[in-house]
Write an enzyme that holds these catalytic residues in place. Structure first.
Site, PDB file in Angstrom:
ATOM      1  N   LYS A   1      40.748  36.225  42.834  1.00  0.00           N
ATOM      2  CA  LYS A   1      42.028  35.593  42.469  1.00  0.00           C
ATOM      3  C   LYS A   1      43.085  36.615  42.026  1.00  0.00           C
ATOM      4  O   LYS A   1      44.275  36.408  42.225  1.00  0.00           O
ATOM      5  CB  LYS A   1      41.811  34.542  41.383  1.00  0.00           C
ATOM      6  CG  LYS A   1      41.060  33.314  41.897  1.00  0.00           C
ATOM      7  CD  LYS A   1      40.943  32.246  40.837  1.00  0.00           C
ATOM      8  CE  LYS A   1      40.087  31.090  41.337  1.00  0.00           C
ATOM      9  NZ  LYS A   1      39.948  30.027  40.340  1.00  0.00           N
TER      10      LYS A   1
ATOM     11  N   ASP B   1      45.029  25.693  39.792  1.00  0.00           N
ATOM     12  CA  ASP B   1      43.952  25.322  38.861  1.00  0.00           C
ATOM     13  C   ASP B   1      44.499  24.546  37.660  1.00  0.00           C
ATOM     14  O   ASP B   1      43.886  23.572  37.203  1.00  0.00           O
ATOM     15  CB  ASP B   1      43.213  26.565  38.351  1.00  0.00           C
ATOM     16  CG  ASP B   1      42.236  27.127  39.370  1.00  0.00           C
ATOM     17  OD1 ASP B   1      41.829  26.377  40.282  1.00  0.00           O
ATOM     18  OD2 ASP B   1      41.883  28.312  39.254  1.00  0.00           O
TER      19      ASP B   1
ATOM     20  N   GLY C   1      36.719  31.041  26.626  1.00  0.00           N
ATOM     21  CA  GLY C   1      36.873  31.859  27.828  1.00  0.00           C
ATOM     22  C   GLY C   1      38.249  32.479  27.909  1.00  0.00           C
ATOM     23  O   GLY C   1      39.232  31.899  27.412  1.00  0.00           O
TER      24      GLY C   1
ATOM     25  N   ARG D   1      39.948  40.095  24.456  1.00  0.00           N
ATOM     26  CA  ARG D   1      40.561  39.438  25.630  1.00  0.00           C
ATOM     27  C   ARG D   1      41.252  38.135  25.221  1.00  0.00           C
ATOM     28  O   ARG D   1      42.290  37.768  25.785  1.00  0.00           O
ATOM     29  CB  ARG D   1      39.503  39.143  26.696  1.00  0.00           C
ATOM     30  CG  ARG D   1      38.961  40.370  27.381  1.00  0.00           C
ATOM     31  CD  ARG D   1      38.005  39.985  28.496  1.00  0.00           C
ATOM     32  NE  ARG D   1      38.703  39.561  29.712  1.00  0.00           N
ATOM     33  CZ  ARG D   1      38.092  38.965  30.747  1.00  0.00           C
ATOM     34  NH1 ARG D   1      36.796  38.714  30.681  1.00  0.00           N
ATOM     35  NH2 ARG D   1      38.765  38.616  31.809  1.00  0.00           N
TER      36      ARG D   1
HETATM   37  P1  NDP Z   1      35.938  35.298  35.030  1.00  0.00           P
HETATM   38  O1  NDP Z   1      34.825  36.143  35.522  1.00  0.00           O
HETATM   39  O2  NDP Z   1      37.351  35.740  35.218  1.00  0.00           O
HETATM   40  O3  NDP Z   1      35.740  35.055  33.446  1.00  0.00           O
HETATM   41  C1  NDP Z   1      34.501  34.705  32.933  1.00  0.00           C
HETATM   42  C2  NDP Z   1      34.646  34.237  31.476  1.00  0.00           C
HETATM   43  O4  NDP Z   1      33.398  33.709  31.086  1.00  0.00           O
HETATM   44  C3  NDP Z   1      35.009  35.332  30.498  1.00  0.00           C
HETATM   45  O5  NDP Z   1      35.788  34.786  29.469  1.00  0.00           O
HETATM   46  C4  NDP Z   1      33.628  35.759  29.979  1.00  0.00           C
HETATM   47  O6  NDP Z   1      33.652  36.324  28.690  1.00  0.00           O
HETATM   48  C5  NDP Z   1      32.943  34.419  29.906  1.00  0.00           C
HETATM   49  N1  NDP Z   1      31.487  34.493  29.965  1.00  0.00           N
HETATM   50  C6  NDP Z   1      30.722  34.861  31.018  1.00  0.00           C
HETATM   51  N2  NDP Z   1      29.423  34.769  30.697  1.00  0.00           N
HETATM   52  C7  NDP Z   1      29.361  34.341  29.405  1.00  0.00           C
HETATM   53  C8  NDP Z   1      28.300  34.065  28.507  1.00  0.00           C
HETATM   54  N3  NDP Z   1      27.011  34.221  28.863  1.00  0.00           N
HETATM   55  N4  NDP Z   1      28.605  33.635  27.264  1.00  0.00           N
HETATM   56  C9  NDP Z   1      29.889  33.479  26.881  1.00  0.00           C
HETATM   57  N5  NDP Z   1      30.958  33.743  27.690  1.00  0.00           N
HETATM   58  C10 NDP Z   1      30.685  34.162  28.943  1.00  0.00           C
HETATM   59  O7  NDP Z   1      35.684  33.864  35.689  1.00  0.00           O
HETATM   60  P2  NDP Z   1      36.776  32.712  35.909  1.00  0.00           P
HETATM   61  O8  NDP Z   1      37.621  32.650  34.696  1.00  0.00           O
HETATM   62  O9  NDP Z   1      37.431  32.888  37.231  1.00  0.00           O
HETATM   63  O10 NDP Z   1      35.864  31.395  36.049  1.00  0.00           O
HETATM   64  C11 NDP Z   1      35.188  30.823  34.931  1.00  0.00           C
HETATM   65  C12 NDP Z   1      34.432  29.589  35.374  1.00  0.00           C
HETATM   66  O11 NDP Z   1      35.323  28.529  35.697  1.00  0.00           O
HETATM   67  C13 NDP Z   1      33.586  29.835  36.608  1.00  0.00           C
HETATM   68  O12 NDP Z   1      32.272  29.447  36.304  1.00  0.00           O
HETATM   69  C14 NDP Z   1      34.167  28.955  37.678  1.00  0.00           C
HETATM   70  O13 NDP Z   1      33.149  28.387  38.468  1.00  0.00           O
HETATM   71  C15 NDP Z   1      34.889  27.888  36.885  1.00  0.00           C
HETATM   72  N6  NDP Z   1      36.078  27.379  37.594  1.00  0.00           N
HETATM   73  C16 NDP Z   1      36.102  26.055  37.988  1.00  0.00           C
HETATM   74  C17 NDP Z   1      37.198  25.547  38.641  1.00  0.00           C
HETATM   75  C18 NDP Z   1      37.220  24.110  39.059  1.00  0.00           C
HETATM   76  O14 NDP Z   1      38.051  23.746  39.882  1.00  0.00           O
HETATM   77  N7  NDP Z   1      36.374  23.266  38.509  1.00  0.00           N
HETATM   78  C19 NDP Z   1      38.377  26.375  38.954  1.00  0.00           C
HETATM   79  C20 NDP Z   1      38.261  27.729  38.477  1.00  0.00           C
HETATM   80  C21 NDP Z   1      37.135  28.195  37.833  1.00  0.00           C
HETATM   81  P3  NDP Z   1      33.908  37.919  28.464  1.00  0.00           P
HETATM   82  O15 NDP Z   1      35.384  38.108  28.547  1.00  0.00           O
HETATM   83  O16 NDP Z   1      33.358  38.176  27.122  1.00  0.00           O
HETATM   84  O17 NDP Z   1      33.156  38.633  29.563  1.00  0.00           O
END
Ligand code: NDP
Length: 277
Positions: free
Chosen positions: A69, A106, A131, A160
């Protein structure tokens, strides 16, 4: 006479699991638009080249999912302001003059699912979002535009969350807090990817109350671990992100074709009964 179909695709890595081809197939059927839609797995280092090749071969638009993205923003000739602020685009459109426009649907998708299908009142609500990745960034502006009382961001990497709150502070009442210090939420949105690994992010004491609508952006055939935990904690309602997925797709379809498809029948087709895909 056979009508020529315009080609669209979702690009991701991986992308095999994507429901977008089914969703857009239904939209095309419902609206009578001559649209063909496929899923394309781009190499991790070859997103831009894959999209340009698709457009050169007659593609008219693209959806973009994890992890591209940010790159979708970077390759656009025109970026709508919401995508620019989020630093993330999930929809590309090839214009008649050959330029590429980028959008983020989104946010609209989440708001329409909350306010439409779920009849959730955002005005005056305390919204807590877990997040700080691309998905979180994409929904902040429309949440603030919905007149929430406050939007509190918590993230595993606190720095972040602070950066996000700084970036959007001119648009409304947004703040970042440590995960363990999040306030009671009227609406609690899990915008982390933790559910994909079956992990529940830290939930502060008192965060989930009997008034809380808990929303996981991740969607699955069964309730996610996050939603199960919120239900245990007494949340009023627990909902996954399938509705957001359908709504963001509908807005992309509108941007491409100028017609907004009905989403309720598509949602019902994907999930005929609660939590069954
Ligand atoms: P990114 O990779 O950009 O961000 C991931 C986020 O998740 C970060 O804030 C990260 O924290 C956090 N994270 C990852 N693993 C963990 C964990 N084990 N415990 C706590 N926090 C965690 O992903 P996106 O923002 O693009 O997507 C996030 C989710 O949203 C995805 O799973 C995606 O499938 C879903 N989504 C759904 C949509 C829909 O239409 N329903 C549309 C867009 C997304 P840190 O910064 O600490 O690494």
């Amino acid at each position: 006479m056979i009508r020529q179909q315009d080609r669209y695709a979702v690009f991701g890595h991986p992308v095999g699991h994507s429901l977008s081809p089914r969703i857009h197939g239904w939209f095309a059927q419902q609206t009578g638009e001559a649209v063909a839609y496929e899923a394309i797995e781009a190499p991790l280092d070859g997103f831009k080249a894959a999209v340009l090749a698709f457009f050169a071969a007659g593609g008219r638009g693209a959806n973009v999912t994890v992890p591209f993205k940010g790159e979708a923003c970077a390759m656009a000739d025109y970026l709508e302001p919401a995508a620019e602020r989020a630093g993330a685009a999930n929809t590309l459109r090839l214009e008649d003059d050959g330029r590429i426009s980028a959008f983020n649907t989104d946010g609209i998708g989440l708001i329409r699912d909350l306010q439409g299908r779920l009849a959730c009142r955002l005005e005056g609500a305390t919204v807590v979002m877990l997040g700080a990745g691309g998905a979180a960034a994409g929904v902040i502006e429309p949440l603030l535009a919905s007149a929430v009382a406050r939007l509190v961001i918590g993230n595993r990497s606190h720095a972040r969350a602070l950066q996000l709150a700084d970036r959007f502070e001119a648009l409304g009442p947004i703040e970042a807090r440590a995960m363990g210090e999040l306030p009671p939420a009227d609406v609690l949105i899990n915008a982390t990817a933790a559910s994909l690994a079956g992990i529940v992010p830290e939930l502060a004491p008192g965060l989930v109350t009997s008034r809380t609508l808990a929303y996981d952006m991740v969607y699955a055939a069964r309730p996610t671990a996050f939603l199960l935990r919120c239900a245990e904690l007494g949340a009023a309602q627990t909902v996954d992100g399938l509705g957001m997925l359908v709504e963001q797709a509908a807005e992309a379809f509108r941007l491409w074709r100028g017609v907004l498809p009905a989403t309720a029948p598509v949602f019902a087709g994907l999930r005929p009964s609660p939590n069954v895909e």
